[in-house]
Design a protein around this motif. Structure first.
Motif, short mmCIF file in Angstrom:
data_model
loop_
_atom_site.label_atom_id
_atom_site.label_comp_id
_atom_site.label_asym_id
_atom_site.label_seq_id
_atom_site.Cartn_x
_atom_site.Cartn_y
_atom_site.Cartn_z
N GLY A 194 0.82 -1.21 0.00
CA GLY A 194 0.00 0.00 0.00
C GLY A 194 0.85 1.26 0.00
O GLY A 194 0.48 2.27 0.57
N LEU A 195 2.02 1.18 -0.65
CA LEU A 195 2.94 2.33 -0.69
C LEU A 195 3.05 2.87 -2.10
O LEU A 195 2.92 2.13 -3.08
CB LEU A 195 4.33 1.90 -0.20
N GLN A 196 3.34 4.16 -2.20
CA GLN A 196 3.60 4.80 -3.50
C GLN A 196 5.06 4.66 -3.90
O GLN A 196 5.38 4.50 -5.07
CB GLN A 196 3.26 6.30 -3.42
N GLU A 197 5.94 4.77 -2.90
CA GLU A 197 7.39 4.67 -3.16
C GLU A 197 7.99 3.73 -2.12
O GLU A 197 7.61 3.78 -0.96
CB GLU A 197 8.07 6.03 -2.99
N LEU A 198 8.95 2.95 -2.57
CA LEU A 198 9.64 2.04 -1.67
C LEU A 198 11.01 2.64 -1.32
O LEU A 198 11.63 3.29 -2.16
CB LEU A 198 9.83 0.69 -2.38
N ASP A 199 11.48 2.40 -0.11
CA ASP A 199 12.80 2.93 0.26
C ASP A 199 13.93 2.09 -0.32
O ASP A 199 14.93 2.64 -0.79
CB ASP A 199 12.91 3.00 1.79
N GLN A 258 14.17 2.63 -10.26
CA GLN A 258 14.75 3.77 -9.52
C GLN A 258 14.67 5.04 -10.39
O GLN A 258 14.32 6.11 -9.88
CB GLN A 258 16.20 3.47 -9.14
N GLY A 259 14.94 4.90 -11.67
CA GLY A 259 14.87 6.04 -12.58
C GLY A 259 13.47 6.63 -12.64
O GLY A 259 13.29 7.84 -12.82
N GLU A 260 12.47 5.77 -12.51
CA GLU A 260 11.07 6.22 -12.53
C GLU A 260 10.62 6.80 -11.18
O GLU A 260 9.49 7.22 -11.04
CB GLU A 260 10.15 5.04 -12.88
N GLY A 261 11.51 6.74 -10.19
CA GLY A 261 11.18 7.31 -8.88
C GLY A 261 10.29 6.43 -8.03
O GLY A 261 9.73 6.87 -7.03
N ARG A 262 10.15 5.16 -8.41
CA ARG A 262 9.26 4.28 -7.64
C ARG A 262 9.97 3.64 -6.48
O ARG A 262 9.35 3.22 -5.51
CB ARG A 262 8.67 3.22 -8.58
N VAL A 263 11.29 3.52 -6.57
CA VAL A 263 12.09 3.01 -5.47
C VAL A 263 13.27 3.96 -5.27
O VAL A 263 13.86 4.44 -6.24
CB VAL A 263 12.53 1.54 -5.69
N ARG A 264 13.54 4.26 -4.00
CA ARG A 264 14.56 5.29 -3.74
C ARG A 264 15.97 4.73 -3.86
O ARG A 264 16.85 5.37 -4.42
CB ARG A 264 14.31 5.88 -2.35
N SER A 265 16.18 3.53 -3.30
CA SER A 265 17.52 2.92 -3.36
C SER A 265 17.39 1.47 -3.79
O SER A 265 16.38 0.81 -3.50
CB SER A 265 18.20 3.00 -1.99
N ILE A 266 18.44 0.97 -4.46
CA ILE A 266 18.40 -0.42 -4.94
C ILE A 266 19.64 -1.17 -4.45
O ILE A 266 20.76 -0.64 -4.44
CB ILE A 266 18.25 -0.50 -6.48
N GLY A 267 19.40 -2.41 -4.03
CA GLY A 267 20.48 -3.21 -3.48
C GLY A 267 20.24 -4.68 -3.72
O GLY A 267 19.36 -5.07 -4.50
#
Ligand code: NAD
Length: 278
Positions: A101-106, A131-140
């Motif tokens: 239920g989130l708009q953006e993931l950390d 990440q480029g689309e702004g849907r996730v802030r950081s990727i790992g």
């Protein structure tokens, strides 16, 4: 009583993660919201889940029920192995976000490299897109060995901010930790309490007695002092609070030396990422 603000670990992408979080692997779906709410009430601002845990909806419910503003909480979830590949990753991400239920993931993690599938680079390209689309802030990533990390960077030019790996006093991962340090990748410890098996270790019990703390608190404090991001799991509100009550004591050099001696080459509890059959 006001809870102390937990320390943060800086990522190479400019963002940062609270060093202590709640892990929810094996937390039953119908107990997850309550556990998350208890953690947030105890001062946690970070929750670690995964699609395969089957409790992303409970995490979202707990966050909303807590009354803590969304921007104050760091949420991680993970892409399961069966969904690796470019298009399937994009679909799996949408499914996780709907459940949370989130708009953006950390933070979004590739759960295991699964080298035999040969898909982790394509999967990573989808992470870069998200990440480029702004849907996730950081990727790992999670459970990656240096050879997998190197391939990601060579083929995409994008380095993970963090690698979540099995790490506890009985399996200290010195080689991998040094690699992370040299490359600016944060180290996150899964099964930080050795799935509870380390709590009865006599050396840890001795340190707990010395400091008037519990074995779990000694181990969490060790992770904090080592610079790991640490995500102990419990469903019990009392233990969840106990595991975060680690900022009123310090381990000294003798304590750290005693903990260093617990390291064992075969101390791994979970699967080996190079040979895991999934
Ligand atoms: P853990 O090391 O956190 O140990 C959890 C167990 O320890 C609990 O089930 C409980 O029995 C016991 N415990 C916790 N606090 C206690 C306390 N204060 N007193 C007494 N007993 C206590 O084990 P874990 O759940 O395997 O790891 C933590 C988190 O790491 C998971 O929930 C998950 O989020 C993550 N994880 C990730 C991966 C991965 O592949 N990326 C794999 C395993 C775990």
């Amino acid at each position: 009583m006001a809870q102390p603000r937990h320390p943060f670990i800086q990522f190479h992408d400019g963002r940062s993660i609270p060093q202590l979080g709640l892990g929810v692997w094996q937390t039953p779906a119908d107990e997850t919201a309550q556990a998350v709410k208890a953690a947030l009430a105890a001062g946690y601002r970070h929750v670690d889940t995964a699609a395969i845990y089957g409790n992303e909806a409970g995490v979202g419910e707990g966050l909303r029920a807590s009354g803590v503003p969304r921007e104050d909480v760091f949420v991680t979830t993970k892409l399961w192995n069966a969904e690796q590949g470019f298009d399937s990753t994009l679909r799996a991400f949408d499914a996780s976000m709907k459940l949370l239920g989130l708009q953006e993931l950390d933070l979004y993690l590739i759960h295991w490299p699964c080298p035999a599938r040969g898909l982790f680079v394509d999967t990573w390209r989808a992470f870069v897109r998200l990440q480029g689309e702004g849907r996730v802030r950081s990727i790992g990533v999670s459970n990656f060995e240096p050879e997998h990390l190197e391939r990601l960077v060579q083929e995409t030019g994008v380095k993970p901010v963090l690698n979540q790996v099995e790490l506890h006093p009985r399996f200290q991962q010195q080689v991998l930790r040094s690699y992370h340090a040299a490359h600016g990748i944060a180290t996150q410890a899964w099964s930080p309490l050795g799935q509870g098996q380390l709590l009865s270790d006599p050396a840890i019990a001795a340190l707990a007695n010395k400091h008037g703390k519990t074995p779990a608190q000694v181990i969490v404090r060790w992770h904090i002092d080592m610079g790991h991001v640490v995500i102990p799991k419990s469903v019990q509100a009392g233990r969840i609070a106990e595991n975060a009550d680690v900022f009123d004591f310090a381990l000294d050099a003798d304590d750290l030396a005693a903990l260093a001696r617990l390291d064992q080459p075969d101390g791994r509890i979970g699967p080996n990422p190079l040979t895991a059959a999934f």
